[in-house]
Design a protein around this motif. Structure first.
Motif, mmCIF file in Angstrom:
data_model
loop_
_atom_site.group_PDB
_atom_site.id
_atom_site.type_symbol
_atom_site.label_atom_id
_atom_site.label_comp_id
_atom_site.label_asym_id
_atom_site.label_seq_id
_atom_site.Cartn_x
_atom_site.Cartn_y
_atom_site.Cartn_z
ATOM 1 N N ASN A 91 25.019 46.103 -39.906
ATOM 2 C CA ASN A 91 23.724 45.680 -39.370
ATOM 3 C C ASN A 91 23.780 44.742 -38.176
ATOM 4 O OD1 ASN A 91 22.096 47.216 -41.067
ATOM 5 N ND2 ASN A 91 22.466 45.767 -42.745
ATOM 6 N N GLY A 92 24.897 44.104 -37.942
ATOM 7 C CA GLY A 92 24.952 43.186 -36.802
ATOM 8 C C GLY A 92 26.396 42.893 -36.451
ATOM 9 N N SER A 93 26.615 42.182 -35.351
ATOM 10 C CA SER A 93 27.962 41.829 -34.868
ATOM 11 C C SER A 93 28.877 43.046 -34.855
ATOM 12 C CB SER A 93 28.577 40.719 -35.730
ATOM 13 O OG SER A 93 27.694 39.632 -35.801
ATOM 14 N N VAL A 94 28.325 44.158 -34.419
ATOM 15 C CA VAL A 94 29.053 45.437 -34.426
ATOM 16 C C VAL A 94 30.310 45.368 -33.551
ATOM 17 C CG1 VAL A 94 28.823 47.864 -33.728
ATOM 18 C CG2 VAL A 94 26.960 46.731 -34.934
ATOM 19 N N GLU A 95 30.203 44.592 -32.471
ATOM 20 C CA GLU A 95 31.300 44.565 -31.486
ATOM 21 C C GLU A 95 32.603 44.006 -32.042
ATOM 22 O OE1 GLU A 95 28.195 43.535 -30.906
ATOM 23 O OE2 GLU A 95 27.464 44.324 -28.987
ATOM 24 N N ILE A 96 32.529 43.334 -33.193
ATOM 25 C CA ILE A 96 33.743 42.754 -33.768
ATOM 26 C C ILE A 96 34.584 43.823 -34.483
ATOM 27 C CG2 ILE A 96 32.856 42.100 -36.084
ATOM 28 C CD1 ILE A 96 34.382 39.365 -34.407
ATOM 29 N N CYS B 76 29.169 51.926 -31.473
ATOM 30 C CA CYS B 76 27.969 52.333 -30.747
ATOM 31 C C CYS B 76 26.983 51.192 -30.937
ATOM 32 C CB CYS B 76 27.411 53.609 -31.346
ATOM 33 S SG CYS B 76 25.658 53.784 -30.987
ATOM 34 N N ASP B 77 26.553 50.575 -29.818
ATOM 35 C CA ASP B 77 25.577 49.481 -29.943
ATOM 36 C C ASP B 77 24.809 49.325 -28.638
ATOM 37 O OD1 ASP B 77 24.199 47.539 -31.319
ATOM 38 O OD2 ASP B 77 25.677 45.957 -30.997
ATOM 39 N N ILE B 78 23.891 48.348 -28.681
ATOM 40 C CA ILE B 78 23.083 48.038 -27.505
ATOM 41 C C ILE B 78 23.915 47.296 -26.474
ATOM 42 C CG2 ILE B 78 21.227 46.501 -26.760
ATOM 43 C CD1 ILE B 78 19.742 47.393 -29.284
ATOM 44 N N VAL B 79 23.759 47.703 -25.205
ATOM 45 C CA VAL B 79 24.423 47.006 -24.105
ATOM 46 C C VAL B 79 23.345 46.640 -23.093
ATOM 47 C CG1 VAL B 79 26.209 47.130 -22.321
ATOM 48 C CG2 VAL B 79 26.477 48.451 -24.429
ATOM 49 N N SER B 80 23.414 45.390 -22.621
ATOM 50 C CA SER B 80 22.485 45.014 -21.549
ATOM 51 C C SER B 80 23.300 44.488 -20.381
ATOM 52 C CB SER B 80 21.494 43.996 -22.094
ATOM 53 O OG SER B 80 20.668 43.556 -21.076
ATOM 54 N N SER B 81 23.718 43.218 -20.423
ATOM 55 C CA SER B 81 24.551 42.694 -19.332
ATOM 56 C C SER B 81 25.996 43.177 -19.476
ATOM 57 C CB SER B 81 24.536 41.161 -19.372
ATOM 58 O OG SER B 81 25.160 40.722 -20.569
ATOM 59 N N GLY B 82 26.405 43.560 -20.671
ATOM 60 C CA GLY B 82 27.789 43.963 -20.923
ATOM 61 C C GLY B 82 28.659 42.789 -21.363
ATOM 62 N N SER B 83 28.093 41.587 -21.446
ATOM 63 C CA SER B 83 28.932 40.425 -21.730
ATOM 64 C C SER B 83 29.461 40.425 -23.165
ATOM 65 C CB SER B 83 28.215 39.120 -21.362
ATOM 66 O OG SER B 83 27.377 38.734 -22.394
ATOM 67 N N THR B 84 28.692 40.948 -24.128
ATOM 68 C CA THR B 84 29.201 40.988 -25.517
ATOM 69 C C THR B 84 30.405 41.935 -25.593
ATOM 70 O OG1 THR B 84 26.931 40.647 -26.248
ATOM 71 C CG2 THR B 84 28.521 41.253 -27.941
ATOM 72 N N LEU B 85 30.327 43.073 -24.909
ATOM 73 C CA LEU B 85 31.473 43.996 -24.886
ATOM 74 C C LEU B 85 32.677 43.296 -24.261
ATOM 75 C CD1 LEU B 85 30.014 47.463 -23.736
ATOM 76 C CD2 LEU B 85 30.531 46.669 -26.053
ATOM 77 N N GLY C 212 13.402 37.731 -32.948
ATOM 78 C CA GLY C 212 14.427 38.525 -32.277
ATOM 79 C C GLY C 212 14.036 38.786 -30.843
ATOM 80 N N ARG C 213 14.716 39.734 -30.263
ATOM 81 C CA ARG C 213 14.627 39.985 -28.821
ATOM 82 C C ARG C 213 13.241 40.360 -28.321
ATOM 83 N NH1 ARG C 213 19.179 39.454 -25.336
ATOM 84 N NH2 ARG C 213 21.004 39.340 -26.699
ATOM 85 N N LEU C 214 12.432 41.022 -29.163
ATOM 86 C CA LEU C 214 11.143 41.534 -28.665
ATOM 87 C C LEU C 214 9.975 40.591 -28.941
ATOM 88 C CD1 LEU C 214 11.401 45.251 -29.853
ATOM 89 C CD2 LEU C 214 11.660 44.421 -27.535
HETATM 90 O O1 PRP Z 1 25.219 43.399 -23.143
HETATM 91 P P1 PRP Z 1 24.688 42.082 -23.641
HETATM 92 O O2 PRP Z 1 23.790 41.426 -22.638
HETATM 93 O O3 PRP Z 1 25.772 41.181 -24.119
HETATM 94 O O4 PRP Z 1 23.726 42.401 -24.889
HETATM 95 C C1 PRP Z 1 24.141 43.199 -25.963
HETATM 96 C C2 PRP Z 1 24.073 42.490 -27.266
HETATM 97 O O5 PRP Z 1 22.725 42.065 -27.515
HETATM 98 C C3 PRP Z 1 22.334 42.497 -28.810
HETATM 99 O O6 PRP Z 1 22.687 41.559 -29.780
HETATM 100 P P2 PRP Z 1 21.781 40.279 -30.142
HETATM 101 O O7 PRP Z 1 22.104 39.175 -29.194
HETATM 102 O O8 PRP Z 1 20.361 40.696 -30.223
HETATM 103 O O9 PRP Z 1 22.352 39.859 -31.542
HETATM 104 P P3 PRP Z 1 22.320 40.638 -32.953
HETATM 105 O O10 PRP Z 1 23.629 41.370 -33.036
HETATM 106 O O11 PRP Z 1 22.192 39.563 -33.954
HETATM 107 O O12 PRP Z 1 21.143 41.563 -32.937
HETATM 108 C C4 PRP Z 1 23.151 43.754 -29.045
HETATM 109 O O13 PRP Z 1 23.283 44.058 -30.412
HETATM 110 C C5 PRP Z 1 24.466 43.437 -28.379
HETATM 111 O O14 PRP Z 1 25.347 42.809 -29.262
#
Ligand code: PRP
Ligand code: ATP
Ligand code: MG
Length: 286
Positions: A141-146, A157-166, A13-15
């Motif tokens: 557990n995953g693909s929360v954005e869907i 509520c999920d992790i945001v980094s670049s914002g591209s998944t949102l 994974g990411r880390l």
């Molecule tokens: O803002 P962004 O740059 O788009 O990053 C955010 C995404 O990165 C992580 O998912 P990850 O790619 O680790 O997939 P996962 O859902 O399988 O953990 C996180 O859960 C978000 O979906």
């Protein structure tokens, strides 16, 4: 002495990659076979356990591992009782609330009574409780954005980094609940003997991180402008000044914080520095 310190690193994974790269920069060689769940370092008293992030806080409490590299967000969700001993500066992200991009939003109160999908239930609950807002949580557990797109939730509520998944899922970030980076955390039950090994590891980690955050600079300066240039340079103690073969000129060497770098370079040029060279630093022992 056969005692080894036991570190948990994310299995995949990411880390995973950056955690192992950090240990490698600390002069610790580890075999990272795909299916291995445990390896022993060749040149440091360290055993590496490859685990799922979510399981690590409990392993630390139980004392079956001594230290771990984890996202701070995982500690906020599952390990507020565990102590952070180093901030590692990678895997920076935030944990945020998001809603469909065309929905109106005025304040966090808009979440009252809404359905929120998340892998971070404690974080959401605690954040919204403090704001006096009650919601219905859907833990996934995953693909929360869907979730909002398939009608499972009103927001996420999920992790945001670049914002591209949102963005790709037609969502907008409306509340940043916390910011996070990778951290080193420790078991409350670590033995005295292993604490000594931990201090050696922390010393190496700090030297590597300090080096990564600094740049070594060298420049030529006419002697009559040396005082002006030296005034600008922070340096570890004071800059090194060496005479050049050409009379009336000196070579000045110093260390600059990476984040202040461009500001300082502009000032140095204005003060009369020429031929400025900038080099990376592998390690910095203070
Ligand atoms: O803002 P962004 O740059 O788009 O990053 C955010 C995404 O990165 C992580 O998912 P990850 O790619 O680790 O997939 P996962 O859902 O399988 O953990 C996180 O859960 C978000 O979906
Ligand atoms: N897009 C991202 N950008 C930066 N850091 C991130 C990003 N996504 C996750 N992280 C950080 O990396 C950590 C691990 O995320 P990852 O998605 O790989 O695993 P996980 O699903 O949380 O855990 P597990 O190991 O239990 O599968 C997160 O806790 C967070 O700190
Ligand atoms: Mg993820």
């Amino acid at each position: 002495m056969n005692t080894k310190i036991r570190i948990a690193v994310q299995k995949s994974g990411r880390l995973n990659e950056k955690s192992l790269a950090l240990l490698k920069s600390c002069g610790i060689s580890i075999d990272n076979g795909r299916d291995q769940l445990k390896t022993t370092a060749r040149d440091f008293p360290l055993e590496v356990f490859y685990l799922r992030n979510g399981d690590i806080p409990q392993y630390l409490r139980d004392g079956v591992i001594d230290i771990a590299i984890l996202g701070e967000n995982t500690l906020i969700e599952k390990g507020t009782d565990l102590q952070i001993i180093e901030r590692l500066g990678f895997s920076k992200c935030r944990v945020s609330l998001a809603i469909p991009k065309n929905d109106a939003y005025s304040s966090v109160k808009d979440f009252e009574g809404k359905r929120i999908a998340t892998s971070y239930p404690n974080t959401v609950k605690n954040y919204l409780k403090e704001k006096g807002v009650e919601v219905e949580l859907h833990i996934i557990n995953g693909s929360v954005e869907i979730a909002p797109n398939i009608g499972l939730a009103d927001g996420i509520c999920d992790i945001v980094s670049s914002g591209s998944t949102l963005f790709k899922n037609n969502l907008k970030e409306v509340e940043v609940m916390l910011t996070s980076e990778a951290v080193l955390t420790v078991s409350p039950n670590i033995s005295e003997e292993r604490k000594e090994i931990l201090e050696k590891l922390r010393f190496r980690i700090r030297s590597v991180l300090k080096g990564q955050n600094s740049r070594y600079v060298l420049m030529n300066v006419p002697d009559n402008k040396l005082d002006n240039v030296i005034d600008i340079l922070p340096g570890m103690r004071s800059p090194t000044v060496l005479p050049l073969a050409e009379e009336g000129w000196s070579s000045v060497h110093s260390v600059i914080d990476k984040n202040r770098f461009w500001d300082v370079i502009d000032q140095l040029k204005s003060a009369g520095a020429e031929g400025i060279l900038v080099c990376p630093i592998e390690k910095m022992v203070l």
